[in-house]
Design a protein around this motif. Structure first.
Motif, PDB file in Angstrom:
ATOM      1  N   LEU A 126       0.795  -1.332   0.104  1.00 53.84           N
ATOM      2  CA  LEU A 126       0.046   0.068  -0.007  1.00 53.84           C
ATOM      3  C   LEU A 126       0.979   1.208   0.054  1.00 53.84           C
ATOM      4  N   GLY A 127       0.343   2.179  -0.696  1.00 54.68           N
ATOM      5  CA  GLY A 127       1.393   3.391  -0.779  1.00 54.68           C
ATOM      6  C   GLY A 127       0.493   4.733  -1.009  1.00 54.68           C
ATOM      7  N   SER A 128       0.856   5.865  -0.618  1.00 54.41           N
ATOM      8  CA  SER A 128       0.103   7.135  -0.623  1.00 54.41           C
ATOM      9  C   SER A 128       1.024   8.181  -0.554  1.00 54.41           C
ATOM     10  N   ASN A 129       0.833   9.371  -1.366  1.00 56.24           N
ATOM     11  CA  ASN A 129       1.662  10.588  -1.326  1.00 56.24           C
ATOM     12  C   ASN A 129       1.008  11.725  -1.609  1.00 56.24           C
ATOM     13  N   MET A 130      -0.566  11.736  -1.643  1.00 53.22           N
ATOM     14  CA  MET A 130      -1.091  12.806  -1.672  1.00 53.22           C
ATOM     15  C   MET A 130      -2.266  13.009  -0.607  1.00 53.22           C
ATOM     16  N   GLY A 131      -2.468  14.200  -0.348  1.00 49.70           N
ATOM     17  CA  GLY A 131      -3.650  14.446   0.715  1.00 49.70           C
ATOM     18  C   GLY A 131      -3.312  13.752   2.326  1.00 49.70           C
ATOM     19  N   GLU A 168       9.486  14.145  -9.480  1.00 49.93           N
ATOM     20  CA  GLU A 168       9.751  15.160  -8.227  1.00 49.93           C
ATOM     21  C   GLU A 168       7.985  15.023  -7.675  1.00 49.93           C
ATOM     22  N   GLN A 169       8.150  14.722  -6.556  1.00 52.41           N
ATOM     23  CA  GLN A 169       6.808  14.614  -5.780  1.00 52.41           C
ATOM     24  C   GLN A 169       7.038  14.611  -4.279  1.00 52.41           C
ATOM     25  N   ASP A 170       5.960  14.530  -3.562  1.00 52.25           N
ATOM     26  CA  ASP A 170       5.948  14.203  -2.116  1.00 52.25           C
ATOM     27  C   ASP A 170       6.286  12.947  -1.708  1.00 52.25           C
ATOM     28  N   ASP A 171       6.897  12.870  -0.587  1.00 52.18           N
ATOM     29  CA  ASP A 171       7.391  11.596   0.293  1.00 52.18           C
ATOM     30  C   ASP A 171       5.941  10.620   0.179  1.00 52.18           C
ATOM     31  N   PHE A 172       6.398   9.303   0.273  1.00 53.48           N
ATOM     32  CA  PHE A 172       5.309   8.493   0.310  1.00 53.48           C
ATOM     33  C   PHE A 172       5.139   7.945   1.971  1.00 53.48           C
ATOM     34  N   TRP A 207       4.722   6.168 -12.517  1.00 54.32           N
ATOM     35  CA  TRP A 207       5.612   6.528 -11.039  1.00 54.32           C
ATOM     36  C   TRP A 207       5.354   7.936 -10.714  1.00 54.32           C
ATOM     37  N   GLY A 208       4.160   8.491 -10.764  1.00 51.38           N
ATOM     38  CA  GLY A 208       3.819   9.595 -10.406  1.00 51.38           C
ATOM     39  C   GLY A 208       3.154   9.909  -9.132  1.00 51.38           C
ATOM     40  N   PRO A 209       2.723  10.923  -8.648  1.00 50.98           N
ATOM     41  CA  PRO A 209       1.833  10.885  -7.393  1.00 50.98           C
ATOM     42  C   PRO A 209       0.683  10.312  -7.526  1.00 50.98           C
ATOM     43  N   ARG A 210       0.215   9.826  -6.352  1.00 53.76           N
ATOM     44  CA  ARG A 210      -1.197   9.044  -6.292  1.00 53.76           C
ATOM     45  C   ARG A 210      -1.865   9.205  -4.996  1.00 53.76           C
ATOM     46  N   THR A 211      -3.132   9.068  -4.980  1.00 48.17           N
ATOM     47  CA  THR A 211      -3.780   9.107  -3.704  1.00 48.17           C
ATOM     48  C   THR A 211      -3.685   7.697  -2.891  1.00 48.17           C
ATOM     49  N   LEU A 212      -3.351   6.775  -3.595  1.00 45.74           N
ATOM     50  CA  LEU A 212      -3.775   5.201  -3.310  1.00 45.74           C
ATOM     51  C   LEU A 212      -3.002   4.421  -4.446  1.00 45.74           C
ATOM     52  N   ASP A 213      -2.199   3.460  -3.730  1.00 44.56           N
ATOM     53  CA  ASP A 213      -1.656   2.491  -4.732  1.00 44.56           C
ATOM     54  C   ASP A 213      -1.485   1.075  -3.878  1.00 44.56           C
ATOM     55  N   LEU A 214      -2.292   0.133  -4.646  1.00 43.07           N
ATOM     56  CA  LEU A 214      -2.337  -1.141  -4.221  1.00 43.07           C
ATOM     57  C   LEU A 214      -1.793  -2.195  -5.174  1.00 43.07           C
ATOM     58  N   ASP A 215      -0.785  -2.969  -4.695  1.00 41.67           N
ATOM     59  CA  ASP A 215      -0.184  -3.950  -5.380  1.00 41.67           C
ATOM     60  C   ASP A 215       0.203  -5.368  -4.939  1.00 41.67           C
ATOM     61  N   ILE A 216      -0.356  -6.310  -5.776  1.00 45.47           N
ATOM     62  CA  ILE A 216      -0.249  -7.737  -5.202  1.00 45.47           C
ATOM     63  C   ILE A 216       1.358  -8.049  -5.249  1.00 45.47           C
TER      64      ILE A 216
END
Length: 270
Positions: A126-131, A168-172, A207-216
């Motif tokens: 799980l990953g997020s770097n927005m909001g 270039e983007q915010d930390d995750f 590989w850009g910013p995203r509210t939510l990233d879910l990977d198996i």
């Protein structure tokens, strides 16, 4: 895995394509093999450490009698799922349902459907770097735990990581969770995409910013390559934001393609 077998359980129920079958009912014969670990029960001689096959028999009968399905395939699918949900020690079930009075106008002993279903061990990153990053991850964990046929086992700590891929983007904020699921990989992937979409995930920049990233990451020890899904995740062994939380909850997990444990992969990356 050990087995408990239930053979030829007669049930009178109302399943079938024809209206008369749904009204009058007929006999169905259930046979089930339950896959579980009986070692603890064997040592303790305590019923609570095993599965009460009498309860399983009554549960199957009550389930089949209390519902109506047109197809044997549907009756088998729903019965297997119900048994797996009701009896946590059962890791898998082989289920055969015979229909000895099938109305086909020809002499025959019976027709049957036989399926095998079970729980699969899945690791999801799980990953997020927005909001509100933490809320996005918390909501994702809750959504996964509420999915039919899924149950969360454990969730690693949330960790802050630098972005991956050169954009270039915010930390995750990242984590990994371990989940048991009855869903097949392609179906699970669809559900993950639905949860991402509910979090307003946009797929515009690789590989850009995203509210939510879910990977198996892992699905049992499955090796899979399709146009939409590769298992294990092809980049996981290169990513500290996956291995750092993963080694916390499952250092013993085995990468079936590389032939190393998560701890070994983590130490090599470090």
């Amino acid at each position: 895995m050990d087995k408990i077998r239930i053979k030829k359980l007669d049930v009178f129920a109302k399943h079938g394509v024809f209206k008369e079958e749904n009204v009058l009912g007929q006999k169905f014969v259930f046979s089930a093999t339950l896959h579980l670990d009986t070692a603890k029960a064997g040592a303790s001689d305590a019923l609570e450490d095993s599965v009460n096959y009498g309860e399983v028999c009554h549960f199957i009968r009550e389930f089949a009698e209390g519902r109506t399905f047109r197809l044997l395939e549907s009756l088998a699918e729903h019965t297997a799922a119900a048994v797996l949900d009701r009896f946590p020690l059962v890791k898998g079930i082989d289920l055969e349902i015979e229909k000895p009075w099938a109305p086909i106008g020809l002499p025959l002993e019976s027709v049957s459907v036989e399926i095998s279903r079970g729980w699969h061990q899945v690791f999801i990153a799980l990953g997020s770097n927005m909001g509100d990053k933490k809320k996005y991850l918390d909501d994702a964990v809750e959504a996964l735990d509420e999915l039919e046929g899924c149950r969360i086992v454990t969730v690693a700590d949330y960790i802050e990581t630098e972005p991956y891929g050169g954009v270039e983007q915010d930390d995750f904020l990242n984590s990994v969770l371990l989940m048991d699921t009855r869903l097949e990989p392609d179906v699970l992937l669809e559900k993950l995409h639905e949860i991402e979409a509910a979090a307003d995930r946009k797929r515009t920049i690789r590989w850009g910013p995203r509210t939510l990233d879910l990977d198996i990451i892992f699905y049992d020890d499955m090796l899979l390559h399709t146009p939409t899904l590769t298992l294990p995740h092809p980049e996981m062994h290169k990513r500290s934001f996956v291995l750092d939380p993963l080694v916390q909850i499952a250092p013993w997990a085995w990468h079936p393609a590389i032939g190393k444990t998560v701890r070994e992969l983590w130490e090599e990356l470090k």
